[in-house]
Structures are given as structure tokens and as C-alpha cells.
Design an enzyme around this catalytic site. Structure first.
Site, PDB file in Angstrom:
ATOM      1  N   LEU A   1       0.317  -1.273  -0.281  1.00 48.88           N
ATOM      2  CA  LEU A   1       0.404   0.057   0.031  1.00 48.88           C
ATOM      3  C   LEU A   1       0.963   1.109   0.130  1.00 48.88           C
ATOM      4  CD1 LEU A   1      -2.779  -0.811   2.775  1.00 48.88           C
ATOM      5  CD2 LEU A   1      -3.248  -0.970  -0.224  1.00 48.88           C
TER       6      LEU A   1
ATOM      7  N   SER B   1      -3.206  -6.090  10.797  1.00 51.33           N
ATOM      8  CA  SER B   1      -4.368  -6.603  11.136  1.00 51.33           C
ATOM      9  C   SER B   1      -4.542  -6.936  12.973  1.00 51.33           C
ATOM     10  CB  SER B   1      -4.251  -8.224  10.951  1.00 51.33           C
ATOM     11  OG  SER B   1      -4.356  -8.891  11.241  1.00 51.33           O
TER      12      SER B   1
ATOM     13  N   TYR C   1      -2.401  -0.412  16.830  1.00 54.95           N
ATOM     14  CA  TYR C   1      -3.078  -1.022  15.957  1.00 54.95           C
ATOM     15  C   TYR C   1      -5.264  -0.453  15.845  1.00 54.95           C
ATOM     16  CZ  TYR C   1      -6.858  -4.461  14.071  1.00 54.95           C
ATOM     17  OH  TYR C   1      -7.916  -5.020  13.484  1.00 54.95           O
TER      18      TYR C   1
ATOM     19  N   LYS D   1      -7.620   2.590  13.041  1.00 55.17           N
ATOM     20  CA  LYS D   1      -8.587   2.207  12.988  1.00 55.17           C
ATOM     21  C   LYS D   1      -9.381   3.240  13.184  1.00 55.17           C
ATOM     22  CE  LYS D   1      -8.072  -2.392  11.172  1.00 55.17           C
ATOM     23  NZ  LYS D   1      -8.055  -2.314  10.246  1.00 55.17           N
TER      24      LYS D   1
ATOM     25  N   ARG E   1     -15.276 -14.635  25.270  1.00 54.77           N
ATOM     26  CA  ARG E   1     -15.150 -13.660  24.082  1.00 54.77           C
ATOM     27  C   ARG E   1     -15.617 -13.859  22.847  1.00 54.77           C
ATOM     28  NH1 ARG E   1     -12.284 -10.624  20.935  1.00 54.77           N
ATOM     29  NH2 ARG E   1     -12.411  -8.580  20.893  1.00 54.77           N
TER      30      ARG E   1
HETATM   31  P1  NAI Z   1      -4.827 -10.640   7.475  1.00 57.10           P
HETATM   32  O1  NAI Z   1      -3.424 -10.539   8.850  1.00 57.10           O
HETATM   33  O2  NAI Z   1      -4.797 -11.868   7.721  1.00 57.10           O
HETATM   34  O3  NAI Z   1      -5.243 -10.253   6.452  1.00 57.10           O
HETATM   35  C1  NAI Z   1      -4.196  -8.653   6.251  1.00 57.10           C
HETATM   36  C2  NAI Z   1      -3.594  -8.137   5.027  1.00 57.10           C
HETATM   37  O4  NAI Z   1      -3.130  -7.442   4.590  1.00 57.10           O
HETATM   38  C3  NAI Z   1      -2.171  -9.798   4.605  1.00 57.10           C
HETATM   39  O5  NAI Z   1      -3.062 -10.436   3.726  1.00 57.10           O
HETATM   40  C4  NAI Z   1      -1.525  -9.234   4.598  1.00 57.10           C
HETATM   41  O6  NAI Z   1      -0.376  -9.753   3.687  1.00 57.10           O
HETATM   42  C5  NAI Z   1      -1.935  -8.029   3.572  1.00 57.10           C
HETATM   43  N1  NAI Z   1      -1.870  -6.282   3.989  1.00 57.10           N
HETATM   44  C6  NAI Z   1      -1.125  -5.812   4.883  1.00 57.10           C
HETATM   45  N2  NAI Z   1       0.218  -4.992   5.495  1.00 57.10           N
HETATM   46  C7  NAI Z   1       0.191  -4.523   3.610  1.00 57.10           C
HETATM   47  C8  NAI Z   1       0.604  -3.504   3.604  1.00 57.10           C
HETATM   48  N3  NAI Z   1       1.143  -2.575   3.439  1.00 57.10           N
HETATM   49  N4  NAI Z   1      -0.007  -3.735   1.964  1.00 57.10           N
HETATM   50  C9  NAI Z   1      -0.252  -4.385   1.274  1.00 57.10           C
HETATM   51  N5  NAI Z   1      -1.105  -5.420   1.619  1.00 57.10           N
HETATM   52  C10 NAI Z   1      -0.507  -5.438   3.692  1.00 57.10           C
HETATM   53  O7  NAI Z   1      -6.357  -9.941   8.845  1.00 57.10           O
HETATM   54  P2  NAI Z   1      -7.534 -10.288   8.564  1.00 57.10           P
HETATM   55  O8  NAI Z   1      -8.205 -11.297   9.549  1.00 57.10           O
HETATM   56  O9  NAI Z   1      -7.795 -11.122   7.320  1.00 57.10           O
HETATM   57  O10 NAI Z   1      -8.074  -8.860   8.453  1.00 57.10           O
HETATM   58  C11 NAI Z   1      -8.692  -8.110   7.596  1.00 57.10           C
HETATM   59  C12 NAI Z   1      -8.984  -6.684   7.893  1.00 57.10           C
HETATM   60  O11 NAI Z   1      -9.865  -6.878   8.824  1.00 57.10           O
HETATM   61  C13 NAI Z   1      -7.613  -5.993   8.455  1.00 57.10           C
HETATM   62  O12 NAI Z   1      -7.940  -4.645   8.295  1.00 57.10           O
HETATM   63  C14 NAI Z   1      -7.752  -6.380  10.359  1.00 57.10           C
HETATM   64  O13 NAI Z   1      -7.145  -5.028  11.185  1.00 57.10           O
HETATM   65  C15 NAI Z   1      -9.971  -6.486  10.052  1.00 57.10           C
HETATM   66  N6  NAI Z   1     -10.263  -6.592  10.761  1.00 57.10           N
HETATM   67  C16 NAI Z   1     -10.260  -7.862  10.925  1.00 57.10           C
HETATM   68  C17 NAI Z   1     -11.119  -9.194  12.114  1.00 57.10           C
HETATM   69  C18 NAI Z   1     -11.197 -10.482  12.269  1.00 57.10           C
HETATM   70  O14 NAI Z   1     -11.999 -10.596  12.931  1.00 57.10           O
HETATM   71  N7  NAI Z   1     -10.661 -11.258  10.852  1.00 57.10           N
HETATM   72  C19 NAI Z   1     -11.300  -7.750  12.818  1.00 57.10           C
HETATM   73  C20 NAI Z   1     -11.710  -6.648  13.052  1.00 57.10           C
HETATM   74  C21 NAI Z   1     -10.491  -6.155  12.069  1.00 57.10           C
HETATM   75  C1  15L Z   2      -8.902  -7.613  15.430  1.00 54.34           C
HETATM   76  O1  15L Z   2      -9.046  -6.706  15.119  1.00 54.34           O
HETATM   77  C2  15L Z   2      -7.937  -8.354  14.601  1.00 54.34           C
HETATM   78  O2  15L Z   2      -7.673  -8.463  13.131  1.00 54.34           O
HETATM   79  C3  15L Z   2      -8.315 -10.210  14.808  1.00 54.34           C
HETATM   80  O3  15L Z   2      -7.311 -10.970  14.408  1.00 54.34           O
HETATM   81  C4  15L Z   2      -9.357 -10.768  15.629  1.00 54.34           C
HETATM   82  O4  15L Z   2      -8.304 -10.358  16.854  1.00 54.34           O
HETATM   83  C5  15L Z   2     -10.266  -9.345  16.486  1.00 54.34           C
HETATM   84  O5  15L Z   2     -10.248  -8.300  16.412  1.00 54.34           O
HETATM   85  C6  15L Z   2     -10.995 -10.124  17.867  1.00 54.34           C
HETATM   86  O6  15L Z   2     -10.809  -9.019  18.757  1.00 54.34           O
HETATM   87  O7  15L Z   2     -10.879 -11.551  17.772  1.00 54.34           O
END
Ligand code: NAI
Ligand code: 15L
Length: 269
Positions: A50, A73, A138, A142, A176
Site C-alpha cells: 500500500l 491486523s 492498531y 482504525k 469472548r
Molecule cells: P490478516 O492479517 O489475515 O490479513 C491482512 C492482509 O493484509 C495480509 O494478507 C497482509 O499481507 C496484507 N497487508 C498487510 N500490510 C500490507 C501492505 N502494506 N500492503 C498490502 N497488503 C498488506 O487479517 P484479517 O484477519 O484477514 O483481517 C482483514 C482486515 O480486517 C484487517 O484490516 C483487520 O484489521 C480487519 N479486522 C479483522 C478482524 C477479524 O476478525 N478477522 C476483526 C477486526 C478487524
Molecule cells: C481484530 O481486529 C483482529 O484483526 C483479529 O485478528 C481478531 O483479533 C479480532 O480483532 C478480535 O477482536 O477477535
């Protein structure tokens, strides 16, 4: 606004991106994929940081909307968060503005408000306008993303739905998560609603399934047309037997953000 068809999915190689790559095409979207890392099974994906403004602008060109999942994340040093989540999200919005993209769905997080006490007993659900209380750098990033979205709506007319995602994984894995879980299928339903609802301006919504033990209010998400169909309750008996009920005296169980408040998991890269 005509319904978006071509959607840039950033963070496509990640956990949520992988789930959404499977689920969103069923809604008729054609996905363009972007990630820092190659995306399994998608040789056409854009592999870019990015931070690379030219690559981001090219990736954005011609799409109707963006689902922005890319970034760190978990918790990390401020410098890493600054580059990936703050500058990276700015670069994406600037590219979207320059290329005339009309709508972004931004993956915000419960950790933007992670220090909010969790409801107990008959306490009301946490409203979507609860004050910001980030639990980590983090979570702070957001908050920045949500404010950037508001600025780009007010100044440039670029719409965003900021989805404060609870926990979107195939199954809840902690007590949780029974309260904040969003099933992947409900996640796709919510992203679809966020892409297609009319006149969202900048709208903040909570992202969860219709959990029996829900902690936060889903009214603004439902107002987009989101109708969650899943509930974490079938997982409750097993998780509580293994882990016990949340301890009211444990600081790691006191807030919406759970252990991010006391001992956040650290981004490993
Ligand atoms: P993840 O860590 O599995 O995926 C994040 C992706 O972003 C990775 O594939 C990584 O390579 C890519 N990335 C990181 N830095 C980058 C950069 N500088 N340029 C391009 N790509 C980059 O996280 P996940 O769980 O898939 O979450 C996706 C999004 O949703 C994140 O923004 C996270 O903060 C948000 N989120 C996710 C939650 C969840 O329960 N999975 C909960 C709350 C928010
Ligand atoms: C997030 O924001 C994280 O990206 C995810 O990996 C989980 O930890 C989630 O929150 C959570 O609160 O369970």
C-alpha cells in the site's frame, strides 16, 4: 448510484480476504485482488505494498468500489502501524479520489473502541456512537481510518461504510468471541449491504452475527439492509466447558477488546 460490480479487495491473501474471495462472487461481484503477498490460486492478483502509490492507483483504476482489508491486523510498533495502516489507508483513499471511485467499505475493528466496558447483566448494548477508546496503536489506526473516511465524504463526496468487525473467523474460538463473532457468511452479507445501500455518506456499523450474547448494537448495520442469519450460541456449551465463563475480576475480560487491552497479540512480521 448503480450497484457496484467490479470491486477491489485489498488484503486478499489474508484470513478474511480468503473467506471473502470465496463468498462475494456469489453476489455477482467481479473481484480485483491486491495484497503484499501473492494470493493462492489467483495469479492475476496485484502484488503490491500500500506504500507504493503508483501501484495502488493503478489497482484502483476502473473499479466501482473497494473493500479495504489490507494492513496490519494485530498490535505492532507505531512505526509499522503508521506505514501500513495509516499511510497505506491514506494512499488508498487518495487513489480512490483521483480515480473517481464512489464507495469504500473499510475494515475497522472493535479495537477502535476496545477499552469500552463490555455490557454485563441488563446493561444496554454498546451503541455505535460510543466514544473512541482504542486499546492499541492498531486500534488507533482504525480510528484514523474512520476519520479519514469521514473527511473524504465531507470534502470529496467519497462514501464509506466503516465496519467495526468483531471477530470474523470460520468458528468462534473463545468465550469472548461468542459475543462479537461474525460468521463468514454474515460477513459477506454485511459487505454486500455496505456496497449496495443507497446514500451511506460515512456510516459506521458494528460487524457481528445475531449472537445471543451480543455486546453491541447492530441497528446501523441493519439499516443498510444487513440481515444476519447466524448465532454463535451453538458453540457456547463447548467453549464455556473448556474455558469457563468470563471472569468479572479479570481485566482481560472487562472490555470489548478483551485481551488486546492487557496483552495484545503482536504482528509477527
Ligand atoms: P490478516 O492479517 O489475515 O490479513 C491482512 C492482509 O493484509 C495480509 O494478507 C497482509 O499481507 C496484507 N497487508 C498487510 N500490510 C500490507 C501492505 N502494506 N500492503 C498490502 N497488503 C498488506 O487479517 P484479517 O484477519 O484477514 O483481517 C482483514 C482486515 O480486517 C484487517 O484490516 C483487520 O484489521 C480487519 N479486522 C479483522 C478482524 C477479524 O476478525 N478477522 C476483526 C477486526 C478487524
Ligand atoms: C481484530 O481486529 C483482529 O484483526 C483479529 O485478528 C481478531 O483479533 C479480532 O480483532 C478480535 O477482536 O477477535
Amino acid at each position: 448510484m448503480p450497484a457496484p460490480r467490479t470491486v477491489l479487495l485489498t488484503g486478499a491473501a489474508g484470513g478474511l480476504g480468503t473467506l471473502m474471495r470465496d463468498l462475494l462472487p456469489e453476489y455477482g461481484y467481479t473481484l480485483r485482488l491486491l495484497d503484499l503477498h501473492p494470493v493462492d490460486g489467483a495469479p492475476g492478483a496485484v502484488v503490491a505494498d500500500l506504500a507504493d502509490k503508483d501501484a495502488v492507483r493503478e489497482a484502483v483504476r476502473g473499479v466501482d468500489a473497494i473493500i479495504h482489508l489490507a494492513g496490519i491486523s494485530l498490535e505492532a510498533s507505531f512505526d509499522k502501524i503508521l506505514r501500513a495502516n495509516i499511510e497505506g489507508t491514506y494512499n488508498l483513499y487518495e487513489a480512490a479520489r483521483e480515480e473517481g471511485v464512489r464507495r469504500v467499505v473499510f475494515a475497522s475493528s472493535n479495537h477502535a473502541v476496545g477499552y469500552t466496558p463490555r455490557p454485563r447483566g441488563d446493561d444496554p448494548l454498546i451503541p455505535v456512537d460510543t466514544p473512541r477508546r482504542p486499546d492499541t496503536f492498531y486500534g488507533l489506526s482504525k480510528c484514523f481510518g474512520e476519520d479519514l473516511a469521514q473527511l473524504y465524504w465531507d470534502k470529496h463526496g467519497l462514501e464509506t461504510v466503516s465496519v467495526r468487525i468483531g471477530s470474523c473467523f470460520p468458528e468462534p474460538t473463545s468465550v469472548r468471541m461468542l459475543s462479537v463473532w461474525m460468521s463468514p457468511a454474515d460477513g459477506a452479507r454485511l459487505f454486500h449491504a455496505a456496497l449496495t445501500a443507497e446514500d451511506v455518506g460515512h456510516t459506521v456499523v458494528h460487524g457481528s452475527s445475531a449472537n445471543t450474547r451480543l455486546w453491541w448494537d447492530l441497528t446501523s448495520a441493519r439499516a443498510l439492509g444487513y440481515e444476519p442469519r447466524d448465532d454463535s450460541e451453538p458453540y457456547a456449551r463447548k467453549l464455556i466447558a473448556e474455558q469457563g465463563e468470563l471472569d468479572p475480576d479479570d481485566p482481560a475480560h472487562a472490555c470489548l477488546g478483551g485481551h488486546f487491552v492487557t496483552d495484545p497479540p503482536i504482528w509477527p512480521y
